[in-house]
Design an enzyme around this catalytic site. Structure first.
Site, mmCIF file in Angstrom:
data_model
loop_
_atom_site.group_PDB
_atom_site.id
_atom_site.type_symbol
_atom_site.label_atom_id
_atom_site.label_comp_id
_atom_site.label_asym_id
_atom_site.label_seq_id
_atom_site.Cartn_x
_atom_site.Cartn_y
_atom_site.Cartn_z
ATOM 1 N N GLY A 35 0.511 -0.896 0.125
ATOM 2 C CA GLY A 35 0.130 -0.097 0.341
ATOM 3 C C GLY A 35 1.331 1.355 -0.296
ATOM 4 O O GLY A 35 1.752 1.093 -0.851
ATOM 5 N N GLN A 37 2.323 2.663 2.442
ATOM 6 C CA GLN A 37 3.884 2.464 2.840
ATOM 7 C C GLN A 37 4.746 1.837 2.564
ATOM 8 O O GLN A 37 5.759 1.729 2.163
ATOM 9 C CB GLN A 37 3.731 2.783 4.130
ATOM 10 C CG GLN A 37 2.999 3.936 5.209
ATOM 11 C CD GLN A 37 4.505 5.323 5.056
ATOM 12 O OE1 GLN A 37 5.462 4.570 5.660
ATOM 13 N NE2 GLN A 37 3.597 6.190 5.677
ATOM 14 N N SER A 60 -2.908 -10.663 -4.689
ATOM 15 C CA SER A 60 -3.555 -8.722 -4.494
ATOM 16 C C SER A 60 -3.527 -8.100 -5.684
ATOM 17 O O SER A 60 -2.630 -8.609 -6.778
ATOM 18 C CB SER A 60 -2.471 -8.944 -3.531
ATOM 19 O OG SER A 60 -2.244 -7.738 -3.461
ATOM 20 N N SER A 62 -2.437 -5.719 -6.417
ATOM 21 C CA SER A 62 -0.929 -5.080 -5.589
ATOM 22 C C SER A 62 0.405 -5.432 -7.012
ATOM 23 O O SER A 62 1.559 -5.524 -6.686
ATOM 24 C CB SER A 62 -0.259 -4.665 -5.161
ATOM 25 O OG SER A 62 -1.626 -3.590 -3.635
ATOM 26 N N ASP A 92 -3.554 -2.274 10.772
ATOM 27 C CA ASP A 92 -3.701 -2.963 12.376
ATOM 28 C C ASP A 92 -4.828 -3.041 11.880
ATOM 29 O O ASP A 92 -5.220 -4.958 12.483
ATOM 30 C CB ASP A 92 -3.641 -1.717 12.938
ATOM 31 C CG ASP A 92 -2.510 -0.481 13.597
ATOM 32 O OD1 ASP A 92 -1.528 -1.144 13.476
ATOM 33 O OD2 ASP A 92 -3.597 0.572 13.452
ATOM 34 N N HIS A 117 4.193 1.478 12.429
ATOM 35 C CA HIS A 117 3.419 2.034 13.847
ATOM 36 C C HIS A 117 3.288 1.060 15.353
ATOM 37 O O HIS A 117 3.335 0.193 14.373
ATOM 38 C CB HIS A 117 2.017 2.129 13.574
ATOM 39 C CG HIS A 117 1.180 2.370 13.945
ATOM 40 N ND1 HIS A 117 1.223 3.512 15.087
ATOM 41 C CD2 HIS A 117 -0.307 2.592 14.333
ATOM 42 C CE1 HIS A 117 0.090 4.095 16.143
ATOM 43 N NE2 HIS A 117 -1.054 2.778 15.167
ATOM 44 N N ASP A 200 0.383 9.511 18.475
ATOM 45 C CA ASP A 200 -0.460 8.893 17.121
ATOM 46 C C ASP A 200 -1.863 8.780 16.858
ATOM 47 O O ASP A 200 -2.299 9.110 16.728
ATOM 48 C CB ASP A 200 -0.093 7.984 16.780
ATOM 49 C CG ASP A 200 -0.280 7.503 14.932
ATOM 50 O OD1 ASP A 200 0.226 8.280 14.260
ATOM 51 O OD2 ASP A 200 -1.368 6.884 14.705
ATOM 52 N N GLU A 236 -15.330 28.808 3.562
ATOM 53 C CA GLU A 236 -15.226 29.669 4.830
ATOM 54 C C GLU A 236 -14.518 28.616 5.902
ATOM 55 O O GLU A 236 -13.401 28.916 6.612
ATOM 56 C CB GLU A 236 -16.267 30.694 5.354
ATOM 57 C CG GLU A 236 -16.430 31.861 4.102
ATOM 58 C CD GLU A 236 -14.870 33.078 4.305
ATOM 59 O OE1 GLU A 236 -13.521 32.760 4.942
ATOM 60 O OE2 GLU A 236 -14.724 33.035 3.025
#
Length: 350
Positions: A35, A37, A60, A62, A92, A117, A200, A236
């Site tokens: 992904g 990272q 996958s 990817s 996670d 993490h 975090d 705004e």
């Protein structure tokens, strides 16, 4: 204004001069997941001259992307067997299952498990064996930024931590990895898994994601209910936020203050503290207590394991907020819409 307690001594910042990339030469770095990272770490390490393999499950989407980048792709268990350092570049919520089925059975003594993490280790959704190193290198930037800054010869700052030091060389590994992905160009700070995880989560909930989005919606609703056009309220309370955040990011809060009008400064100094007041800080403290006690983690883990019904319901409700409808119409008129969609697609892949 409440006084802050005396801060402890300043943390040490490590840079390129403190790290030796040669520590990873001759080793294989396995990146599990591709992904935002995972992609950035794999490509930056590869471009730093490090041997990289990418571990992905057979179906996958990817896999094709990793191949196009010229990376060595294999099934996750094979990547773990081949790797000296295994980076779990996974969400996670998915990490414990992948670890139990495809990583843990293939670990060997002396390897290093690396995280970006601390959640899985701190809240013990993963409990590694005692004979491996467990470390963290956490860039303080999203994956596309980690890659972009590296390609431009710069880097994003980061955090490093050692949780388990079986080989007595774990810190050398963290610093070498941080250098390989470019973080030591900007500086990395040593911390621990508990501090990284708790700060975090708090930042995400109270300020960056939860606090900011709630403040935007509240401002939008206040103007619309007072009879102002929704388009003006959107500009705004949401659209112009980027300009202010960019100034803060580049020059700090005081630097931003120096660049805005006297009217804006006076309003910021006199009205802002009335909006985010002691009541808000008490609620922030309560949120932090829930993080530190593990309550938030337990609720999150339970929700992920029990079908995500509340999670899905909250997402659907947020998507139906009037600010999203007017925002979609206004953003469609803006020239950067295509670039934004491309960036979102990159970040959404596994």
């Amino acid at each position: 204004m409440d006084k802050l307690p005396r801060r402890r001594r300043a943390a040490r910042i490590y840079t390129d001069e403190d790290s030796d990339l040669r520590w990873l030469k001759g080793k294989t770095c396995a990146v599990v997941g591709f992904g935002a990272q995972g992609r950035a770490h794999a490509l930056n390490l590869r471009d730093s001259g490090i041997t990289v393999v990418v571990g992905l499950y057979p179906g996958s989407k990817s896999r094709a992307a990793a191949w196009r980048y010229g990376l060595n792709v294999c099934k996750t268990p094979e990547a773990v067997r081949r790797g000296d350092v295994i980076f779990l570049a996974l969400p996670d919520s998915r990490m414990p299952v992948v670890y139990e089925k495809e990583i843990a059975p293939y670990l060997r003594s002396g390897q290093t498990l690396l995280f970006a993490h601390g959640f899985a280790i701190h809240y013990r959704t993963i409990v590694p064996p005692k004979d491996v190193d467990v470390v963290m290198v956490a860039p303080k930037g999203l994956g596309p930024m980690v890659r972009r800054e590296f390609v431009h010869g710069r880097g994003v700052p980061g955090l490093i931590a050692v949780h388990q030091n079986r080989t007595r060389r774990a810190k050398r590994t963290t610093l070498a990895w941080a250098k390989g992905i470019g973080c030591t160009r900007a500086g990395v700070i040593e911390t621990n898994f508990r501090e990284e995880t708790e700060t975090d989560l708090f930042g995400e909930q109270a300020v960056l994601c939860g606090g900011t989005s709630a403040l935007i919606r509240a401002g939008f609703e206040t103007l619309v209910r007072a009879g102002y056009p929704a388009e003006l309220a959107y500009f705004e309370c949401l659209h112009e936020l980027k300009f202010i955040v960019d100034l803060i990011h580049e020059a700090g809060i005081n630097g931003m203050r120096a660049l805005i009008s006297d009217t804006a400064k006076w309003g910021e100094l006199t009205v802002g503290p009335r909006i985010v007041d002691a009541t808000v800080r008490r609620k922030m403290e309560a949120a932090l207590r829930e993080i530190r006690s593990g309550k938030f983690a337990r609720e999150f883990i339970h929700e992920m394991k029990s079908g995500r019904k509340s999670y899905a319901k909250l997402l659907r409700a947020a998507e139906k907020h009037p600010i999203e409808k007017v925002g979609r119409r206004l953003r469609a008129l803006m020239s950067w819409k295509t670039k934004h969609r491309q960036s979102a697609a990159i970040m959404a892949t596994d």
